[in-house]
Design a protein around this motif. Structure first.
Motif, PDB file in Angstrom:
ATOM      1  N   ARG A 186      39.991 -33.907 -14.745  1.00 41.99           N
ATOM      2  CA  ARG A 186      40.523 -34.632 -13.716  1.00 41.99           C
ATOM      3  C   ARG A 186      39.877 -36.038 -13.957  1.00 41.99           C
ATOM      4  O   ARG A 186      40.686 -37.198 -13.905  1.00 41.99           O
ATOM      5  N   ALA A 187      38.838 -36.295 -14.460  1.00 44.35           N
ATOM      6  CA  ALA A 187      38.121 -37.654 -14.555  1.00 44.35           C
ATOM      7  C   ALA A 187      38.786 -38.354 -15.619  1.00 44.35           C
ATOM      8  O   ALA A 187      39.173 -39.415 -15.844  1.00 44.35           O
ATOM      9  N   ALA A 188      39.370 -37.570 -16.696  1.00 48.06           N
ATOM     10  CA  ALA A 188      40.144 -38.133 -17.793  1.00 48.06           C
ATOM     11  C   ALA A 188      41.423 -38.534 -17.392  1.00 48.06           C
ATOM     12  O   ALA A 188      41.944 -39.634 -17.889  1.00 48.06           O
ATOM     13  N   LEU A 219      35.619 -24.660 -13.398  1.00 45.62           N
ATOM     14  CA  LEU A 219      35.629 -26.086 -12.546  1.00 45.62           C
ATOM     15  C   LEU A 219      35.106 -27.210 -13.511  1.00 45.62           C
ATOM     16  O   LEU A 219      35.469 -28.299 -12.988  1.00 45.62           O
ATOM     17  N   ASP A 220      34.187 -27.008 -14.120  1.00 43.95           N
ATOM     18  CA  ASP A 220      33.677 -28.013 -15.143  1.00 43.95           C
ATOM     19  C   ASP A 220      34.724 -28.620 -15.982  1.00 43.95           C
ATOM     20  O   ASP A 220      34.786 -29.759 -16.100  1.00 43.95           O
ATOM     21  N   ARG A 221      35.524 -27.737 -16.625  1.00 43.75           N
ATOM     22  CA  ARG A 221      36.687 -28.306 -17.203  1.00 43.75           C
ATOM     23  C   ARG A 221      37.592 -29.265 -16.511  1.00 43.75           C
ATOM     24  O   ARG A 221      37.963 -30.015 -16.928  1.00 43.75           O
ATOM     25  N   ASP A 222      38.140 -28.438 -15.301  1.00 40.60           N
ATOM     26  CA  ASP A 222      38.942 -29.104 -14.421  1.00 40.60           C
ATOM     27  C   ASP A 222      38.224 -30.360 -14.175  1.00 40.60           C
ATOM     28  O   ASP A 222      39.209 -31.568 -13.961  1.00 40.60           O
ATOM     29  N   ASP A 245      29.971 -17.207 -13.493  1.00 39.55           N
ATOM     30  CA  ASP A 245      29.958 -18.192 -14.905  1.00 39.55           C
ATOM     31  C   ASP A 245      31.254 -18.742 -15.352  1.00 39.55           C
ATOM     32  O   ASP A 245      31.463 -19.819 -15.475  1.00 39.55           O
ATOM     33  N   ALA A 246      32.224 -17.651 -15.008  1.00 42.90           N
ATOM     34  CA  ALA A 246      33.480 -18.069 -15.633  1.00 42.90           C
ATOM     35  C   ALA A 246      34.177 -19.136 -14.614  1.00 42.90           C
ATOM     36  O   ALA A 246      34.718 -20.054 -15.155  1.00 42.90           O
TER      37      ALA A 246
END
Length: 89
Positions: free
Chosen positions: A65-67, A58-61, A52-53
């Motif tokens: 990355r999209a931003a 990965l979700d935050r990264d 989960d961590a």
């Protein structure tokens, strides 16, 4: 108490001791098996928490990355406009 009664009591004590030892071993084995299952479940819980961590990171990264990609695209677009106005194309 007669000798026959004493022998009978000794025999009953011996049988009781043997049965108690068998019962104790049975429960000891069951408790060991339950401990092993609990350890496995605890390991699985730690593994799921770790996964989960990792997924969260990965979700935050991915979001970051999209931003950053969007910002780079905007900068590139502005630089192209400036280059056209300056005649650097």
């Amino acid at each position: 108490m007669s000798k026959q009664q004493e022998e009978l009591l000794e025999q009953i004590d011996k049988q009781f001791g043997e049965q108690f030892a068998k019962l104790f071993k049975y429960f000891d084995d069951k408790i060991d098996a339950l401990d092993a299952k609990l350890d496995t479940k605890a390991d699985a819980g730690r593994t799921y928490a770790s996964l989960d961590a990792i997924v969260s990171r990965l979700d935050r990264d991915e979001t970051e990355r999209a931003a950053v990609t969007s910002q780079v695209d905007r900068h590139e677009s502005m630089l192209q406009k400036v280059a056209r106005k300056l005649g650097l194309n």
